[in-house]
Write a protein that holds these residues in place. Sequence first.
Motif, short mmCIF file in Angstrom:
data_model
loop_
_atom_site.label_atom_id
_atom_site.label_comp_id
_atom_site.label_asym_id
_atom_site.label_seq_id
_atom_site.Cartn_x
_atom_site.Cartn_y
_atom_site.Cartn_z
N THR A 89 0.84 -1.20 0.00
CA THR A 89 0.00 0.00 0.00
C THR A 89 0.87 1.25 0.00
O THR A 89 0.56 2.23 -0.68
CB THR A 89 -0.94 0.00 1.22
OG1 THR A 89 -1.71 -1.20 1.19
CG2 THR A 89 -1.87 1.19 1.20
N ARG A 101 -10.51 6.64 -3.46
CA ARG A 101 -9.55 5.70 -4.04
C ARG A 101 -9.40 5.98 -5.52
O ARG A 101 -10.30 6.54 -6.15
CB ARG A 101 -10.04 4.25 -3.86
CG ARG A 101 -10.30 3.88 -2.43
CD ARG A 101 -10.67 2.42 -2.32
NE ARG A 101 -12.08 2.22 -2.65
CZ ARG A 101 -12.67 1.05 -2.68
NH1 ARG A 101 -11.98 -0.04 -2.42
NH2 ARG A 101 -13.94 0.93 -2.97
N ALA A 117 -8.30 2.40 -10.21
CA ALA A 117 -7.76 1.03 -10.14
C ALA A 117 -8.07 0.40 -8.79
O ALA A 117 -8.27 -0.79 -8.69
CB ALA A 117 -6.26 1.05 -10.38
N GLY A 118 -8.10 1.22 -7.73
CA GLY A 118 -8.35 0.70 -6.39
C GLY A 118 -9.82 0.67 -6.02
O GLY A 118 -10.17 0.47 -4.86
N SER A 119 -10.70 0.92 -6.99
CA SER A 119 -12.12 0.99 -6.65
C SER A 119 -12.82 -0.36 -6.74
O SER A 119 -14.03 -0.42 -6.77
CB SER A 119 -12.82 2.01 -7.54
OG SER A 119 -12.80 1.56 -8.88
N THR A 120 -12.05 -1.43 -6.81
CA THR A 120 -12.68 -2.76 -6.75
C THR A 120 -13.23 -2.93 -5.34
O THR A 120 -13.00 -2.12 -4.47
CB THR A 120 -11.65 -3.85 -7.07
OG1 THR A 120 -10.59 -3.76 -6.11
CG2 THR A 120 -11.10 -3.70 -8.46
N PRO A 154 -17.79 -2.82 -5.67
CA PRO A 154 -16.95 -2.02 -6.58
C PRO A 154 -17.56 -0.63 -6.81
O PRO A 154 -18.75 -0.50 -7.06
CB PRO A 154 -16.94 -2.83 -7.87
CG PRO A 154 -17.18 -4.23 -7.41
CD PRO A 154 -18.11 -4.12 -6.24
N TRP A 211 -8.35 -4.57 0.57
CA TRP A 211 -8.85 -4.81 -0.77
C TRP A 211 -7.84 -5.61 -1.57
O TRP A 211 -6.67 -5.72 -1.21
CB TRP A 211 -9.23 -3.51 -1.46
CG TRP A 211 -8.10 -2.68 -1.97
CD1 TRP A 211 -7.62 -2.63 -3.24
CD2 TRP A 211 -7.31 -1.75 -1.22
NE1 TRP A 211 -6.58 -1.74 -3.34
CE2 TRP A 211 -6.37 -1.18 -2.11
CE3 TRP A 211 -7.29 -1.34 0.10
CZ2 TRP A 211 -5.44 -0.24 -1.71
CZ3 TRP A 211 -6.35 -0.40 0.50
CH2 TRP A 211 -5.45 0.14 -0.39
N GLU A 220 -6.28 -6.28 -5.44
CA GLU A 220 -6.11 -5.65 -6.74
C GLU A 220 -4.99 -6.37 -7.49
O GLU A 220 -3.89 -6.51 -6.95
CB GLU A 220 -5.75 -4.17 -6.52
CG GLU A 220 -5.62 -3.37 -7.77
CD GLU A 220 -5.34 -1.91 -7.45
OE1 GLU A 220 -4.47 -1.35 -8.13
OE2 GLU A 220 -5.95 -1.36 -6.53
N ASN A 221 -5.28 -6.84 -8.68
CA ASN A 221 -4.29 -7.57 -9.49
C ASN A 221 -3.68 -8.74 -8.74
O ASN A 221 -2.47 -8.98 -8.81
CB ASN A 221 -3.19 -6.63 -9.99
CG ASN A 221 -3.74 -5.53 -10.87
OD1 ASN A 221 -4.72 -5.73 -11.58
ND2 ASN A 221 -3.11 -4.37 -10.82
N GLU A 255 -2.97 -8.25 -2.15
CA GLU A 255 -3.79 -7.69 -1.09
C GLU A 255 -3.16 -6.38 -0.60
O GLU A 255 -1.94 -6.26 -0.51
CB GLU A 255 -3.89 -8.67 0.07
CG GLU A 255 -4.67 -9.92 -0.26
CD GLU A 255 -4.77 -10.86 0.93
OE1 GLU A 255 -4.19 -10.56 2.00
OE2 GLU A 255 -5.43 -11.88 0.79
N TYR A 256 -4.02 -5.42 -0.25
CA TYR A 256 -3.59 -4.13 0.25
C TYR A 256 -4.34 -3.81 1.54
O TYR A 256 -5.43 -4.33 1.78
CB TYR A 256 -3.85 -3.03 -0.78
CG TYR A 256 -3.03 -3.20 -2.04
CD1 TYR A 256 -1.79 -2.60 -2.15
CD2 TYR A 256 -3.51 -3.96 -3.10
CE1 TYR A 256 -1.02 -2.76 -3.30
CE2 TYR A 256 -2.76 -4.13 -4.25
CZ TYR A 256 -1.52 -3.52 -4.34
OH TYR A 256 -0.78 -3.68 -5.47
#
Length: 141
Positions: free
Chosen positions: A54, A76, A79-82, A104, A125, A127-128, A131-132
């Motif tokens: 992060t 966010r 890209a981080g809005s999942t 999302p 969350w 992403e790709n 985990e963050y």
Amino acid sequence: MNWGKAIILVYILFAGFIGTLVYLMCRQRVDLVRDDYYQTEIAFQQQIDRVARTAKLAESPTIRFDATRQVIELMRSEAGSTGGKLTFYRPSDRRQDRSVALQPGQTTISTAKLASGFWRVQLNWLENGQEYYSEQTVTIP
């Protein structure tokens, strides 16, 4: 009253005071942070990795409390809005902890049902495939 009776009275009062303190301390609730504290502590390296990932982001998410609307606002990047999970952690009473699954694109979460006081808002969350984690403290009036 002579010295002997006074000394005995002091000992009796002191014993009563200590007994009262022991009784009150036995009634005090002492919570661990979580039930599976020791297992979670063993896997803490994963949490360190999430925080490090992060920190490397170009734009970290921001958690902001709007007291007038009684909501938490998440800012966010696209890209981080999942989805993800937002946890309201209450250090003083774990029975009040709450988790919210984020959809999302969701940017606001109501805090109307939360008790006033100090809270830690924890955002997790994915992403790709990574985990963050982000955390911020909030005081709800």
